[in-house]
Write a protein that holds these residues in place. Structure first.
Motif, mmCIF file in Angstrom:
data_model
loop_
_atom_site.group_PDB
_atom_site.id
_atom_site.type_symbol
_atom_site.label_atom_id
_atom_site.label_comp_id
_atom_site.label_asym_id
_atom_site.label_seq_id
_atom_site.Cartn_x
_atom_site.Cartn_y
_atom_site.Cartn_z
ATOM 1 N N ILE A 1 -5.984 3.706 -5.006
ATOM 2 C CA ILE A 1 -6.970 3.855 -3.919
ATOM 3 C C ILE A 1 -6.615 5.045 -3.036
ATOM 4 N N TYR B 1 4.588 0.885 8.449
ATOM 5 C CA TYR B 1 3.922 2.185 8.661
ATOM 6 C C TYR B 1 2.906 2.114 9.800
ATOM 7 N N TYR C 1 -17.082 2.840 0.377
ATOM 8 C CA TYR C 1 -15.824 3.515 0.725
ATOM 9 C C TYR C 1 -16.123 4.867 1.387
ATOM 10 N N ASP D 1 4.981 9.342 -0.722
ATOM 11 C CA ASP D 1 4.950 8.215 -1.652
ATOM 12 C C ASP D 1 6.388 7.972 -2.085
HETATM 13 P P1 NAP Z 1 -1.120 1.351 -6.367
HETATM 14 O O1 NAP Z 1 -1.967 2.050 -7.350
HETATM 15 O O2 NAP Z 1 0.053 0.561 -6.815
HETATM 16 O O3 NAP Z 1 -0.652 2.427 -5.276
HETATM 17 C C1 NAP Z 1 0.298 2.167 -4.287
HETATM 18 C C2 NAP Z 1 1.113 3.428 -4.127
HETATM 19 O O4 NAP Z 1 2.030 3.247 -3.057
HETATM 20 C C3 NAP Z 1 1.937 3.751 -5.377
HETATM 21 O O5 NAP Z 1 1.911 5.141 -5.631
HETATM 22 C C4 NAP Z 1 3.337 3.287 -4.974
HETATM 23 O O6 NAP Z 1 4.361 3.964 -5.665
HETATM 24 C C5 NAP Z 1 3.312 3.655 -3.503
HETATM 25 N N1 NAP Z 1 4.320 2.991 -2.707
HETATM 26 C C6 NAP Z 1 4.951 1.811 -2.929
HETATM 27 N N2 NAP Z 1 5.843 1.565 -1.953
HETATM 28 C C7 NAP Z 1 5.780 2.611 -1.090
HETATM 29 C C8 NAP Z 1 6.451 2.942 0.101
HETATM 30 N N3 NAP Z 1 7.400 2.161 0.627
HETATM 31 N N4 NAP Z 1 6.122 4.095 0.739
HETATM 32 C C9 NAP Z 1 5.182 4.914 0.238
HETATM 33 N N5 NAP Z 1 4.530 4.658 -0.920
HETATM 34 C C10 NAP Z 1 4.815 3.526 -1.577
HETATM 35 O O7 NAP Z 1 -1.999 0.328 -5.507
HETATM 36 P P2 NAP Z 1 -3.527 0.481 -5.058
HETATM 37 O O8 NAP Z 1 -4.366 -0.263 -6.002
HETATM 38 O O9 NAP Z 1 -3.838 1.887 -4.751
HETATM 39 O O10 NAP Z 1 -3.497 -0.374 -3.713
HETATM 40 C C11 NAP Z 1 -2.898 0.104 -2.522
HETATM 41 C C12 NAP Z 1 -3.367 -0.761 -1.353
HETATM 42 O O11 NAP Z 1 -4.768 -0.646 -1.230
HETATM 43 C C13 NAP Z 1 -3.061 -2.262 -1.540
HETATM 44 O O12 NAP Z 1 -2.709 -2.822 -0.324
HETATM 45 C C14 NAP Z 1 -4.390 -2.815 -2.032
HETATM 46 O O13 NAP Z 1 -4.579 -4.174 -1.673
HETATM 47 C C15 NAP Z 1 -5.377 -1.929 -1.306
HETATM 48 N N6 NAP Z 1 -6.654 -1.797 -2.026
HETATM 49 C C16 NAP Z 1 -7.793 -2.082 -1.360
HETATM 50 C C17 NAP Z 1 -9.002 -2.012 -2.020
HETATM 51 C C18 NAP Z 1 -10.277 -2.340 -1.292
HETATM 52 O O14 NAP Z 1 -11.233 -2.705 -1.946
HETATM 53 N N7 NAP Z 1 -10.325 -2.206 0.011
HETATM 54 C C19 NAP Z 1 -9.061 -1.646 -3.360
HETATM 55 C C20 NAP Z 1 -7.865 -1.325 -3.997
HETATM 56 C C21 NAP Z 1 -6.672 -1.397 -3.324
HETATM 57 P P3 NAP Z 1 4.922 3.276 -7.028
HETATM 58 O O15 NAP Z 1 3.788 3.185 -7.966
HETATM 59 O O16 NAP Z 1 5.993 4.219 -7.489
HETATM 60 O O17 NAP Z 1 5.457 1.932 -6.621
#
Ligand code: NAP
Length: 335
Positions: free
Chosen positions: A13, A81, A279, A35
């Protein structure tokens, strides 16, 4: 003035929000990235002229050329954060969840109040969906009278093996939890979770489907189905029954076809496409509101309320019976 945005978390996202800020929306620029996977941040930065990579989210938040922060990292990292951004008095958009515990959400609420400024928005994008907005206007205009009941459903065709029962609440139904309360301007007071017979398409760690019952302060009753292996498509339904009529969430646009002796309309398969437009509207609104020094969208209190409700739903799911939904009194700051 162009809002200079720093993004923490360049996963799925995060990359999407970066793309929309860089190529679709107006008034903002992504100037900083961070990240845990530094290489991933550098790869994205290479596509953004002038964007800097910071080794930690805290350094990004402190950077003088970052006006506002977008947190799109893994859920358990959000609270730290957001608190750091609030301490730095920088506006912050945090993808849902605001924090993974109600206690951390409350800490954010208290920190924001102490800062004296509205700084925090939570990524509950359904409030920006055209259909939900039209449905809300219908209700707010009094066209169906006072709401009495809501029937809703959140269905996915399938989920990965790693998706377990709690995720039906904290990752899936959480969107209904926020949207329905906003839709009818009411707060929840109790919940119950019913478990029908499982579909044969689920596995041992996932009860599917479930039915979440919510009761609001004014006595509205809500039944919400979560069925994440429904097979046929990604389908969001919401019907509000009022004293004078019934209003439903419009179906997404699709071309009705008469073909092969059938009248049909395609149903979406991919959840991302269902709310893709919302979005854009959400992030554009955040950019404009941030520049005006406001928060228009779901705020830290909404994030806290959603977390308390989700905890109560989990308790009801695990222990059975009716679980009360009890929050701290709403501070006048969020009146
Ligand atoms: P994702 O693809 O796993 O992305 C998360 C990113 O954050 C990854 O690159 C991860 O690195 C990184 N990360 C992990 N720990 C971190 C830290 N301490 N500091 C900085 N970066 C860090 O997940 P996503 O699907 O994008 O989701 C991210 C968030 O958005 C979640 O909370 C999810 O619930 C939310 N979301 C919301 C919607 C909506 O409809 N509103 C839709 C999708 C997601 P690694 O991969 O190396 O761990």
């Amino acid at each position: 003035m162009t809002l200079r945005v720093g993004v923490i978390g360049v996963g799925m996202i995060g990359k999407e929000h970066i793309q929309r800020i860089a190529h679709k929306l107006a008034g903002a620029r992504v100037v900083a990235l961070s990240d845990v996977n530094e290489a991933a941040a550098r790869e994205v930065a290479a596509t953004l002229p002038g964007a800097k990579v910071y080794l930690t989210g805290e350094e990004l938040i402190a950077a003088p050329d970052v006006d506002a922060v977008l947190v799109t990292s893994w859920g358990p990292t959000h609270a730290a954060y957001v608190l750091a951004a609030v301490a730095a008095k920088k506006p912050v958009f945090c993808e849902k969840p605001l924090a993974t515990s109600a206690a951390d959400c409350l800490r954010i609420v208290e920190a924001e109040i102490a800062s004296g400024r509205h700084l925090v928005q939570v990524g509950f994008q359904r409030r920006y969906d055209r259909g939900y907005r039209a449905l809300k206007k219908t209700i707010d205009d009094g066209l169906i009278g006072a709401p009495l009941m809501i029937h809703c459903a959140h269905r996915n065709p399938t989920v990965p093996e790693a998706y377990v029962s709690d995720m039906a609440i904290v990752d899936t139904f959480i969107h209904e939890i926020d949207a329905l309360r906003w839709l009818i301007n009411d707060d929840y007071v109790s919940t119950q979770v019913l478990k029908p017979r499982n579909t044969k398409h689920t596995h041992s760690k996932l009860d599917d489907p479930i039915m979440v019952l919510l009761e609001t302060a004014s006595g509205v009753r809500i039944d919400g189905e979560v069925f994440v292996n429904c097979r046929y498509g990604y389908d969001i339904q919401c019907q509000v029954v009022g004293e004078e009529g019934i209003a439903s969430l419009p179906e997404p646009e699709a071309v009705p076809m008469r073909r092969n002796a059938a009248l049909s309309t395609a149903i979406m398969q991919d959840w991302k496409l269902r709310f893709i437009d919302s979005y854009d509207v959400e992030i554009q609104d955040w950019i404009e509101a941030t520049k005006a020094g406001r928060v228009n969208g779901p705020n830290a209190w909404d994030g806290y309320f959603a977390a308390v409700t989700a905890d109560a739903c989990l308790k009801a799911m695990h222990e059975g019976g009716v679980a009360p939904i009890v929050t701290s009194p709403r501070p006048t700051f969020y009146a």
